[in-house]
Design a protein around this motif. Sequence first.
Motif, mmCIF file in Angstrom:
data_model
loop_
_atom_site.group_PDB
_atom_site.id
_atom_site.type_symbol
_atom_site.label_atom_id
_atom_site.label_comp_id
_atom_site.label_asym_id
_atom_site.label_seq_id
_atom_site.Cartn_x
_atom_site.Cartn_y
_atom_site.Cartn_z
ATOM 1 N N TYR A 61 0.910 -1.008 0.104
ATOM 2 C CA TYR A 61 -0.206 -0.158 -0.043
ATOM 3 C C TYR A 61 0.986 1.355 -0.088
ATOM 4 N N TYR A 72 -3.608 11.823 -3.858
ATOM 5 C CA TYR A 72 -3.243 12.616 -2.768
ATOM 6 C C TYR A 72 -3.079 14.059 -2.683
ATOM 7 N N GLY A 92 -6.303 7.740 10.633
ATOM 8 C CA GLY A 92 -6.174 6.674 9.697
ATOM 9 C C GLY A 92 -5.107 6.731 8.542
ATOM 10 N N ALA A 93 -4.237 7.600 9.006
ATOM 11 C CA ALA A 93 -3.254 8.269 8.182
ATOM 12 C C ALA A 93 -2.571 7.223 7.279
ATOM 13 N N CYS A 94 -2.255 5.876 7.855
ATOM 14 C CA CYS A 94 -1.232 4.960 7.345
ATOM 15 C C CYS A 94 0.103 5.710 7.305
ATOM 16 N N ASP A 126 -3.116 6.598 13.568
ATOM 17 C CA ASP A 126 -3.570 5.297 13.164
ATOM 18 C C ASP A 126 -3.505 4.373 14.177
ATOM 19 N N LEU A 127 -4.121 3.180 14.123
ATOM 20 C CA LEU A 127 -4.199 2.154 14.715
ATOM 21 C C LEU A 127 -2.852 1.276 14.806
ATOM 22 N N ASN A 128 -2.323 1.342 13.534
ATOM 23 C CA ASN A 128 -1.220 0.405 12.854
ATOM 24 C C ASN A 128 -0.020 0.968 13.112
ATOM 25 N N GLY A 172 -3.057 4.982 17.822
ATOM 26 C CA GLY A 172 -4.552 5.101 18.920
ATOM 27 C C GLY A 172 -5.597 4.677 17.845
ATOM 28 N N ASP A 173 -6.743 4.602 18.611
ATOM 29 C CA ASP A 173 -8.161 4.215 17.907
ATOM 30 C C ASP A 173 -9.061 5.585 17.872
ATOM 31 N N VAL A 174 -9.588 5.466 16.513
ATOM 32 C CA VAL A 174 -10.471 6.928 16.504
ATOM 33 C C VAL A 174 -11.601 6.903 17.408
ATOM 34 N N HIS A 175 -11.939 5.786 17.934
ATOM 35 C CA HIS A 175 -13.113 5.760 19.051
ATOM 36 C C HIS A 175 -12.721 6.035 20.268
ATOM 37 N N ARG A 234 -8.913 10.305 5.120
ATOM 38 C CA ARG A 234 -9.412 9.685 3.869
ATOM 39 C C ARG A 234 -9.095 8.330 3.710
ATOM 40 N N GLY A 235 -10.491 7.370 3.475
ATOM 41 C CA GLY A 235 -10.333 6.121 3.257
ATOM 42 C C GLY A 235 -10.448 5.237 4.580
ATOM 43 N N SER A 236 -10.430 5.940 5.536
ATOM 44 C CA SER A 236 -10.335 5.217 6.845
ATOM 45 C C SER A 236 -11.846 5.096 7.295
ATOM 46 N N PHE A 287 -13.817 1.685 7.796
ATOM 47 C CA PHE A 287 -13.357 0.435 8.622
ATOM 48 C C PHE A 287 -13.729 0.869 10.144
HETATM 49 C C1 LIG Z 1 -7.377 2.253 3.379
HETATM 50 S S1 LIG Z 1 -6.426 2.849 4.798
HETATM 51 C C2 LIG Z 1 -6.367 4.729 4.223
HETATM 52 C C3 LIG Z 1 -4.899 5.147 4.480
HETATM 53 C C4 LIG Z 1 -4.491 6.699 3.845
HETATM 54 N N1 LIG Z 1 -5.470 7.434 4.683
HETATM 55 C C5 LIG Z 1 -5.013 6.603 2.542
HETATM 56 O O1 LIG Z 1 -5.868 7.798 2.286
HETATM 57 O O2 LIG Z 1 -4.403 6.023 1.632
HETATM 58 C C6 LIG Z 1 -7.246 2.816 6.295
HETATM 59 C C7 LIG Z 1 -6.286 3.261 7.311
HETATM 60 O O3 LIG Z 1 -7.259 3.215 8.297
HETATM 61 C C8 LIG Z 1 -6.581 2.917 9.593
HETATM 62 N N2 LIG Z 1 -7.718 2.494 10.672
HETATM 63 C C9 LIG Z 1 -8.567 1.683 10.524
HETATM 64 N N3 LIG Z 1 -9.275 1.515 11.772
HETATM 65 C C10 LIG Z 1 -9.116 2.727 12.604
HETATM 66 C C11 LIG Z 1 -9.232 2.983 13.659
HETATM 67 N N4 LIG Z 1 -10.327 2.621 14.615
HETATM 68 N N5 LIG Z 1 -8.782 4.153 14.501
HETATM 69 C C12 LIG Z 1 -7.549 4.649 13.647
HETATM 70 N N6 LIG Z 1 -7.121 4.201 12.423
HETATM 71 C C13 LIG Z 1 -7.891 3.100 11.784
HETATM 72 C C14 LIG Z 1 -5.868 1.557 9.069
HETATM 73 O O4 LIG Z 1 -5.024 1.117 10.175
HETATM 74 C C15 LIG Z 1 -5.552 2.076 7.758
HETATM 75 O O5 LIG Z 1 -4.070 2.762 8.039
#
Ligand SMILES: C[S@@+](CC[C@H](N)C(=O)[O-])C[C@H]1O[C@@H](n2cnc3c(N)ncnc32)[C@H](O)[C@@H]1O
Length: 203
Positions: A6, A18, A40-42, A62-64, A89-92, A107-109, A112
């Motif tokens: 990715y 982007y 969810g920046a990745c 990001d969680l990851n 951390g977790d967005v929740h 974007r894109g998070s 999930f």
């Molecule tokens: C598809 S990727 C999008 C990455 C980037 N923002 C982009 O536009 O390409 C989704 C990201 O959201 C993160 N994510 C998913 N659930 C999350 C949560 N509960 N809290 C924080 N980050 C989360 C994932 O770890 C992942 O890096």
Amino acid sequence: MDVEHYDQQSRTVKKPLYTYYAQKIKDQTRMIEGKCLDVGACGGYLGLELAKMTNLHVTFFDLNAEALEKAALHLVEDGLEERGATLVGDVHAIPLEDETMDLIISRGSMPFWEDPALALQEIYRILKKGGTTFVGGGKGTPEIKAQIIENMLAEGQEVDLEAMDKMHGDGMKRDYDALLKSKGIENFMIHRAQDGIWIQMWK
Ligand SMILES: C[S@@+](CC[C@H](N)C(=O)[O-])C[C@H]1O[C@@H](n2cnc3c(N)ncnc32)[C@H](O)[C@@H]1O
């Protein structure tokens, strides 16, 4: 999620996506300084492009942790180490005080997030007075898609049009108006256009 793949794609062939959204966020929000959170920046792709166009300080959230290592590396590669930081951390349950961010982007998070109403409430909680959000998702415009395909072909990559258009689950089809109102959030606008769904909230 295969972070390595990715990351590689997002930093090369998909980069126009982007740049496009960073410019859109800058034009729509007019936020050019202060503190920004990329949820969810990745590897930080969106926030990095926005940092290049503005004076914003961006925290990549990001969680990851593996994904955030990429964001930290790209900050250095792009000469922006003074302009950004990472936070796991977790967005929740965002580990930040109330009203600490001027701009919150994502974007894109959103597809999930298990409880999007709670996540959006958390985002609103940490938004400063006078601040705004731009959270949602999309795959760009037909022109951006064409550019990405051209980049992929130039790199000798296979193009899977179905995979390119695929949205994750029903995440973008939810009734975000109702979700936001259920949390008492009244100051918002939902942009639904060819380039995706974007939620702008403000205080
Ligand atoms: C598809 S990727 C999008 C990455 C980037 N923002 C982009 O536009 O390409 C989704 C990201 O959201 C993160 N994510 C998913 N659930 C999350 C949560 N509960 N809290 C924080 N980050 C989360 C994932 O770890 C992942 O890096």
